[in-house]
Design a protein around this motif. Sequence first.
Motif, PDB file in Angstrom:
ATOM      1  N   LEU A   1       0.840   4.340  -3.208  1.00  0.00           N
ATOM      2  CA  LEU A   1       0.979   5.178  -2.463  1.00  0.00           C
ATOM      3  C   LEU A   1       1.709   5.843  -3.317  1.00  0.00           C
ATOM      4  CD1 LEU A   1      -0.864   4.869   0.545  1.00  0.00           C
ATOM      5  CD2 LEU A   1      -2.280   5.859  -1.227  1.00  0.00           C
TER       6      LEU A   1
ATOM      7  N   SER B   1       1.717   9.382  -6.019  1.00  0.00           N
ATOM      8  CA  SER B   1       2.086  10.507  -6.183  1.00  0.00           C
ATOM      9  C   SER B   1       3.110  11.027  -6.899  1.00  0.00           C
ATOM     10  CB  SER B   1       2.736  10.400  -4.617  1.00  0.00           C
ATOM     11  OG  SER B   1       1.474  10.172  -3.223  1.00  0.00           O
TER      12      SER B   1
ATOM     13  N   GLN C   1     -11.350   6.568   2.004  1.00  0.00           N
ATOM     14  CA  GLN C   1     -10.343   7.865   1.386  1.00  0.00           C
ATOM     15  C   GLN C   1      -9.067   7.377   0.534  1.00  0.00           C
ATOM     16  OE1 GLN C   1     -10.207  11.570   3.712  1.00  0.00           O
ATOM     17  NE2 GLN C   1     -10.506  11.060   5.235  1.00  0.00           N
ATOM     18  N   GLU C   2      -7.725   6.163   1.416  1.00  0.00           N
ATOM     19  CA  GLU C   2      -6.841   5.819   0.471  1.00  0.00           C
ATOM     20  C   GLU C   2      -7.089   5.139  -0.258  1.00  0.00           C
ATOM     21  OE1 GLU C   2      -4.043   6.727   4.152  1.00  0.00           O
ATOM     22  OE2 GLU C   2      -5.115   4.232   3.252  1.00  0.00           O
ATOM     23  N   ASP C   3      -8.408   4.106  -0.113  1.00  0.00           N
ATOM     24  CA  ASP C   3      -8.764   3.288  -1.102  1.00  0.00           C
ATOM     25  C   ASP C   3      -9.667   3.986  -2.659  1.00  0.00           C
ATOM     26  OD1 ASP C   3      -7.884   1.318   0.563  1.00  0.00           O
ATOM     27  OD2 ASP C   3      -9.782   1.102   0.839  1.00  0.00           O
TER      28      ASP C   3
ATOM     29  N   ILE D   1     -10.360   7.165   7.807  1.00  0.00           N
ATOM     30  CA  ILE D   1      -9.228   7.358   6.100  1.00  0.00           C
ATOM     31  C   ILE D   1      -9.029   6.410   4.736  1.00  0.00           C
ATOM     32  CG2 ILE D   1      -5.841   7.835   6.517  1.00  0.00           C
ATOM     33  CD1 ILE D   1      -7.224   9.170   9.481  1.00  0.00           C
ATOM     34  N   ARG D   2      -8.767   4.942   5.448  1.00  0.00           N
ATOM     35  CA  ARG D   2      -8.203   4.138   4.583  1.00  0.00           C
ATOM     36  C   ARG D   2      -9.972   3.897   3.454  1.00  0.00           C
ATOM     37  NH1 ARG D   2      -5.754  -0.759   4.479  1.00  0.00           N
ATOM     38  NH2 ARG D   2      -5.932  -1.344   2.680  1.00  0.00           N
TER      39      ARG D   2
ATOM     40  N   THR E   1       0.844  -0.962  -0.687  1.00  0.00           N
ATOM     41  CA  THR E   1       0.060   0.112  -0.097  1.00  0.00           C
ATOM     42  C   THR E   1       0.524   1.618  -0.232  1.00  0.00           C
ATOM     43  OG1 THR E   1      -1.610  -0.608   1.456  1.00  0.00           O
ATOM     44  CG2 THR E   1      -1.335   1.103   1.274  1.00  0.00           C
TER      45      THR E   1
ATOM     46  N   THR F   1      -4.204  14.595   0.209  1.00  0.00           N
ATOM     47  CA  THR F   1      -3.963  13.844   1.605  1.00  0.00           C
ATOM     48  C   THR F   1      -5.422  13.862   2.337  1.00  0.00           C
ATOM     49  OG1 THR F   1      -2.123  15.488   2.126  1.00  0.00           O
ATOM     50  CG2 THR F   1      -2.816  14.462   4.251  1.00  0.00           C
ATOM     51  N   ALA F   2      -5.398  12.323   2.958  1.00  0.00           N
ATOM     52  CA  ALA F   2      -7.044  12.076   3.706  1.00  0.00           C
ATOM     53  C   ALA F   2      -6.910  12.491   4.857  1.00  0.00           C
ATOM     54  CB  ALA F   2      -6.789  10.311   4.415  1.00  0.00           C
TER      55      ALA F   2
ATOM     56  N   ASN G   1      -7.335   5.345  -4.622  1.00  0.00           N
ATOM     57  CA  ASN G   1      -5.651   4.618  -5.422  1.00  0.00           C
ATOM     58  C   ASN G   1      -6.365   4.022  -6.685  1.00  0.00           C
ATOM     59  OD1 ASN G   1      -4.034   4.792  -3.749  1.00  0.00           O
ATOM     60  ND2 ASN G   1      -4.388   2.248  -2.279  1.00  0.00           N
TER      61      ASN G   1
END
Length: 211
Positions: A11, A15, A57-59, A54-55, A7, A27-28, A62
């Motif tokens: 990321l 980026s 948002q990241e997923d 937060i996870r 992960t 940025t989450a 991605n």
Amino acid sequence: MKNLIFTFLLLSLSSITFAQRNFPSFTAQEFPEELSKELKLDESTEKKIGKLYIRLQEDVMNTIMIARKDGETDRAKIKAETDELRDKHLTKVKGILDTETYASYEKFMLMERGEKQAYLLELKLELTTDQKEKYDAINASSKQVFQQIREQHKGDREAMKEALEPVMKQHEMMLSQVLTEEQMIIYKEAREAMKKKGRRGGRGENGRRPF
């Protein structure tokens, strides 16, 4: 551990790809403090929900970044994938919150980004019943004018911005007659923060930022 490393690498690579394509960084965002207060979450529960928030948002980011990297243009497909991620997130949260609290959280998560911002701002303002009624009436009236201006100047951002400016000033003047000085400070600070986020952040495949 391998999943965490993967992960992190994903990321990092994403980026770099965004920077190379002049895409804005992401940025989450932390779990909204005002929402936690509204849902009456204890510290332990807030921490659990916060990590999942937060996870998610990241997923979502991605998914969007990988789609862009692969040249994916099917927005309906990407939206379906991100909606699926949100639904999986809600399933996890449902196992943590009680029925009533989960219903409120689900309602928030199903809102569009702009609706979420407006809702969180209302919570931050801590409006009285009388203020809420007047606040909603002002917003509804201004929204109609905003929409008309956007339709009239569609495709001409400068003309739209120029036309919206006096309407925004009028909107804030009306709010100042309803809100206290302290609330107006909170309102203006929140609006400015939203503008900065809009300038810094990118937009999702449906033309909106995902969060």
